[in-house]
Motif scaffolding. Sequence first.
Motif, PDB file in Angstrom:
ATOM      1  N   ALA A  56       0.833  -1.210   0.000  1.00 40.29           N
ATOM      2  CA  ALA A  56       0.000   0.000   0.000  1.00 40.29           C
ATOM      3  C   ALA A  56       0.865   1.257   0.000  1.00 40.29           C
ATOM      4  O   ALA A  56       0.604   2.206  -0.756  1.00 40.29           O
ATOM      5  CB  ALA A  56      -0.926  -0.011   1.213  1.00 40.29           C
ATOM      6  N   PHE A  57       1.907   1.293   0.832  1.00 38.01           N
ATOM      7  CA  PHE A  57       2.783   2.458   0.873  1.00 38.01           C
ATOM      8  C   PHE A  57       3.405   2.703  -0.504  1.00 38.01           C
ATOM      9  O   PHE A  57       3.479   3.832  -0.979  1.00 38.01           O
ATOM     10  CB  PHE A  57       3.895   2.270   1.909  1.00 38.01           C
ATOM     11  CG  PHE A  57       3.407   2.072   3.323  1.00 38.01           C
ATOM     12  CD1 PHE A  57       2.256   2.695   3.771  1.00 38.01           C
ATOM     13  CD2 PHE A  57       4.118   1.268   4.206  1.00 38.01           C
ATOM     14  CE1 PHE A  57       1.810   2.521   5.079  1.00 38.01           C
ATOM     15  CE2 PHE A  57       3.688   1.089   5.505  1.00 38.01           C
ATOM     16  CZ  PHE A  57       2.529   1.711   5.945  1.00 38.01           C
ATOM     17  N   ALA A  58       3.887   1.623  -1.134  1.00 40.22           N
ATOM     18  CA  ALA A  58       4.521   1.759  -2.443  1.00 40.22           C
ATOM     19  C   ALA A  58       3.529   2.275  -3.480  1.00 40.22           C
ATOM     20  O   ALA A  58       3.864   3.135  -4.297  1.00 40.22           O
ATOM     21  CB  ALA A  58       5.112   0.419  -2.883  1.00 40.22           C
ATOM     22  N   TRP A  59       2.305   1.762  -3.445  1.00 45.82           N
ATOM     23  CA  TRP A  59       1.351   2.177  -4.467  1.00 45.82           C
ATOM     24  C   TRP A  59       0.900   3.615  -4.262  1.00 45.82           C
ATOM     25  O   TRP A  59       0.649   4.338  -5.228  1.00 45.82           O
ATOM     26  CB  TRP A  59       0.164   1.228  -4.535  1.00 45.82           C
ATOM     27  CG  TRP A  59      -0.353   1.168  -5.945  1.00 45.82           C
ATOM     28  CD1 TRP A  59      -1.519   1.644  -6.431  1.00 45.82           C
ATOM     29  CD2 TRP A  59       0.349   0.612  -7.060  1.00 45.82           C
ATOM     30  NE1 TRP A  59      -1.598   1.431  -7.786  1.00 45.82           N
ATOM     31  CE2 TRP A  59      -0.465   0.798  -8.205  1.00 45.82           C
ATOM     32  CE3 TRP A  59       1.596  -0.018  -7.208  1.00 45.82           C
ATOM     33  CZ2 TRP A  59      -0.086   0.372  -9.470  1.00 45.82           C
ATOM     34  CZ3 TRP A  59       1.971  -0.449  -8.476  1.00 45.82           C
ATOM     35  CH2 TRP A  59       1.142  -0.248  -9.587  1.00 45.82           C
ATOM     36  N   LEU A  60       0.820   4.056  -3.016  1.00 46.27           N
ATOM     37  CA  LEU A  60       0.554   5.472  -2.767  1.00 46.27           C
ATOM     38  C   LEU A  60       1.665   6.336  -3.344  1.00 46.27           C
ATOM     39  O   LEU A  60       1.409   7.395  -3.934  1.00 46.27           O
ATOM     40  CB  LEU A  60       0.409   5.723  -1.269  1.00 46.27           C
ATOM     41  CG  LEU A  60      -0.854   5.163  -0.615  1.00 46.27           C
ATOM     42  CD1 LEU A  60      -0.755   5.255   0.902  1.00 46.27           C
ATOM     43  CD2 LEU A  60      -2.097   5.893  -1.105  1.00 46.27           C
ATOM     44  N   ASN A  61       2.901   5.892  -3.199  1.00 43.79           N
ATOM     45  CA  ASN A  61       4.028   6.629  -3.770  1.00 43.79           C
ATOM     46  C   ASN A  61       3.933   6.678  -5.291  1.00 43.79           C
ATOM     47  O   ASN A  61       4.236   7.697  -5.915  1.00 43.79           O
ATOM     48  CB  ASN A  61       5.351   5.975  -3.352  1.00 43.79           C
ATOM     49  CG  ASN A  61       5.545   5.980  -1.854  1.00 43.79           C
ATOM     50  OD1 ASN A  61       4.976   6.800  -1.151  1.00 43.79           O
ATOM     51  ND2 ASN A  61       6.347   5.052  -1.361  1.00 43.79           N
ATOM     52  N   HIS A  62       3.533   5.559  -5.881  1.00 49.28           N
ATOM     53  CA  HIS A  62       3.364   5.511  -7.333  1.00 49.28           C
ATOM     54  C   HIS A  62       2.282   6.486  -7.790  1.00 49.28           C
ATOM     55  O   HIS A  62       2.458   7.210  -8.787  1.00 49.28           O
ATOM     56  CB  HIS A  62       3.003   4.080  -7.747  1.00 49.28           C
ATOM     57  CG  HIS A  62       2.585   3.951  -9.179  1.00 49.28           C
ATOM     58  ND1 HIS A  62       3.442   4.151 -10.230  1.00 49.28           N
ATOM     59  CD2 HIS A  62       1.381   3.641  -9.730  1.00 49.28           C
ATOM     60  CE1 HIS A  62       2.801   3.970 -11.374  1.00 49.28           C
ATOM     61  NE2 HIS A  62       1.544   3.672 -11.098  1.00 49.28           N
ATOM     62  N   LEU A  63       1.193   6.526  -7.069  1.00 53.82           N
ATOM     63  CA  LEU A  63       0.093   7.418  -7.439  1.00 53.82           C
ATOM     64  C   LEU A  63       0.459   8.889  -7.260  1.00 53.82           C
ATOM     65  O   LEU A  63      -0.053   9.749  -7.977  1.00 53.82           O
ATOM     66  CB  LEU A  63      -1.144   7.087  -6.592  1.00 53.82           C
ATOM     67  CG  LEU A  63      -1.822   5.747  -6.896  1.00 53.82           C
ATOM     68  CD1 LEU A  63      -2.856   5.430  -5.809  1.00 53.82           C
ATOM     69  CD2 LEU A  63      -2.467   5.757  -8.265  1.00 53.82           C
ATOM     70  N   ASP A  64       1.335   9.179  -6.314  1.00 56.62           N
ATOM     71  CA  ASP A  64       1.721  10.562  -6.027  1.00 56.62           C
ATOM     72  C   ASP A  64       3.084  10.892  -6.624  1.00 56.62           C
ATOM     73  O   ASP A  64       3.987  11.379  -5.949  1.00 56.62           O
ATOM     74  CB  ASP A  64       1.709  10.814  -4.520  1.00 56.62           C
ATOM     75  CG  ASP A  64       1.633  12.303  -4.186  1.00 56.62           C
ATOM     76  OD1 ASP A  64       1.464  13.117  -5.117  1.00 56.62           O
ATOM     77  OD2 ASP A  64       1.731  12.655  -3.003  1.00 56.62           O
ATOM     78  N   ARG A  65       3.241  10.579  -7.917  1.00 57.59           N
ATOM     79  CA  ARG A  65       4.397  11.006  -8.714  1.00 57.59           C
ATOM     80  C   ARG A  65       5.719  10.458  -8.211  1.00 57.59           C
ATOM     81  O   ARG A  65       6.747  11.133  -8.237  1.00 57.59           O
ATOM     82  CB  ARG A  65       4.448  12.538  -8.779  1.00 57.59           C
ATOM     83  CG  ARG A  65       3.190  13.162  -9.365  1.00 57.59           C
ATOM     84  CD  ARG A  65       3.194  14.670  -9.289  1.00 57.59           C
ATOM     85  NE  ARG A  65       4.238  15.253 -10.120  1.00 57.59           N
ATOM     86  CZ  ARG A  65       4.468  16.558 -10.223  1.00 57.59           C
ATOM     87  NH1 ARG A  65       3.731  17.410  -9.512  1.00 57.59           N
ATOM     88  NH2 ARG A  65       5.419  17.013 -10.995  1.00 57.59           N
ATOM     89  N   LEU A  66       5.713   9.222  -7.746  1.00 54.53           N
ATOM     90  CA  LEU A  66       6.930   8.562  -7.262  1.00 54.53           C
ATOM     91  C   LEU A  66       7.641   9.392  -6.187  1.00 54.53           C
ATOM     92  O   LEU A  66       8.854   9.616  -6.238  1.00 54.53           O
ATOM     93  CB  LEU A  66       7.881   8.244  -8.421  1.00 54.53           C
ATOM     94  CG  LEU A  66       7.464   7.078  -9.318  1.00 54.53           C
ATOM     95  CD1 LEU A  66       8.464   6.883 -10.446  1.00 54.53           C
ATOM     96  CD2 LEU A  66       7.337   5.776  -8.520  1.00 54.53           C
ATOM     97  N   THR A  67       6.859   9.848  -5.219  1.00 54.56           N
ATOM     98  CA  THR A  67       7.421  10.487  -4.032  1.00 54.56           C
ATOM     99  C   THR A  67       7.001   9.692  -2.799  1.00 54.56           C
ATOM    100  O   THR A  67       6.007   8.963  -2.825  1.00 54.56           O
ATOM    101  CB  THR A  67       6.929  11.936  -3.901  1.00 54.56           C
ATOM    102  OG1 THR A  67       5.503  11.940  -3.751  1.00 54.56           O
ATOM    103  CG2 THR A  67       7.311  12.757  -5.125  1.00 54.56           C
ATOM    104  N   LEU A  68       7.743   9.851  -1.719  1.00 52.52           N
ATOM    105  CA  LEU A  68       7.515   9.053  -0.514  1.00 52.52           C
ATOM    106  C   LEU A  68       6.436   9.613   0.406  1.00 52.52           C
ATOM    107  O   LEU A  68       5.993   8.919   1.324  1.00 52.52           O
ATOM    108  CB  LEU A  68       8.814   8.961   0.311  1.00 52.52           C
ATOM    109  CG  LEU A  68      10.013   8.271  -0.319  1.00 52.52           C
ATOM    110  CD1 LEU A  68      11.144   8.179   0.714  1.00 52.52           C
ATOM    111  CD2 LEU A  68       9.654   6.885  -0.827  1.00 52.52           C
ATOM    112  N   TRP A  69       5.963  10.837   0.170  1.00 56.63           N
ATOM    113  CA  TRP A  69       5.246  11.539   1.218  1.00 56.63           C
ATOM    114  C   TRP A  69       3.835  11.026   1.467  1.00 56.63           C
ATOM    115  O   TRP A  69       3.355  11.050   2.608  1.00 56.63           O
ATOM    116  CB  TRP A  69       5.263  13.034   0.920  1.00 56.63           C
ATOM    117  CG  TRP A  69       6.665  13.497   0.699  1.00 56.63           C
ATOM    118  CD1 TRP A  69       7.219  13.937  -0.475  1.00 56.63           C
ATOM    119  CD2 TRP A  69       7.736  13.485   1.652  1.00 56.63           C
ATOM    120  NE1 TRP A  69       8.551  14.221  -0.309  1.00 56.63           N
ATOM    121  CE2 TRP A  69       8.896  13.950   0.993  1.00 56.63           C
ATOM    122  CE3 TRP A  69       7.825  13.139   3.001  1.00 56.63           C
ATOM    123  CZ2 TRP A  69      10.119  14.075   1.638  1.00 56.63           C
ATOM    124  CZ3 TRP A  69       9.043  13.266   3.639  1.00 56.63           C
ATOM    125  CH2 TRP A  69      10.169  13.725   2.961  1.00 56.63           C
TER     126      TRP A  69
END
Length: 254
Positions: free
Chosen positions: A186-199
């Motif tokens: 889930a954390f990784a996919w959120l990062n993917h959805l938000d322009r490959l950022t960790l926030w």
Amino acid sequence: MPFPGQTRWWASLLALLGVAIGLNLRDLSAAVGVPIPRLPIPFGGSLLDNLLAVLTAVLLAWLLKPRDLALADSLGLRWHGARGPLLVLLSTLPCWVGLAALGRLNTAPEPLALLLLAVLFPLAEEILYRGLGFVFLVRVLHWPAWLAALPQAAMFGAVHWLGAGGIDGGASAVQILVLIAVGGLAFAWLNHLDRLTLWSGLALHVSLNLAWNLFILDEAMALDGKVTALRLAAAAMAVLTLACWLRPSPDAAR
């Protein structure tokens, strides 16, 4: 400058090796007879483990990335606005309400413990597992996002499984492994959805950890089905919210 095929796979192996050992460097060092002492402060061992994990991620990314790519971009540390993280935080509110109903408020949390367990340690884990283990593989080494999400999630679950006792931890340790691995996805996919950022992934990680430390649950309830369902639902809601309200940038993987 793109990596040649053979070099790219060697870089992938080195990055994944760094993800696998980043939080265990002191254990590995002790196993070969060169112990690294803990810092002489509260949480000194865990704090040093997390610092070494961040240093591992930063060093490997710096060594392996193309010279024309900023280190912050290679690890997903560039800030692209608060919209994604704020949407994620809003998505976790039902989980907070549920934990408040099932447990009781910790009226005297230790500030240092709360800062480390709910903010700094999650940040270090995100830089290692999602920064080096996901964003770097996608942005720099051009892995498909779905494939890059898998090894880091497995290793993220495994390190928590070991922390829960490994084989000796029995069924509860296995449950933790599965739950944490799903969280890693889930954390990784959120990062993917938000322009490959960790926030955005960090926002979910911090919110869940903060709720976990602010509400006291009976030991028997910690891995209860209702509590597990609340945490999984928060992750699912965050992903669905970002999928509906944000779109990956066309240049996200460049």
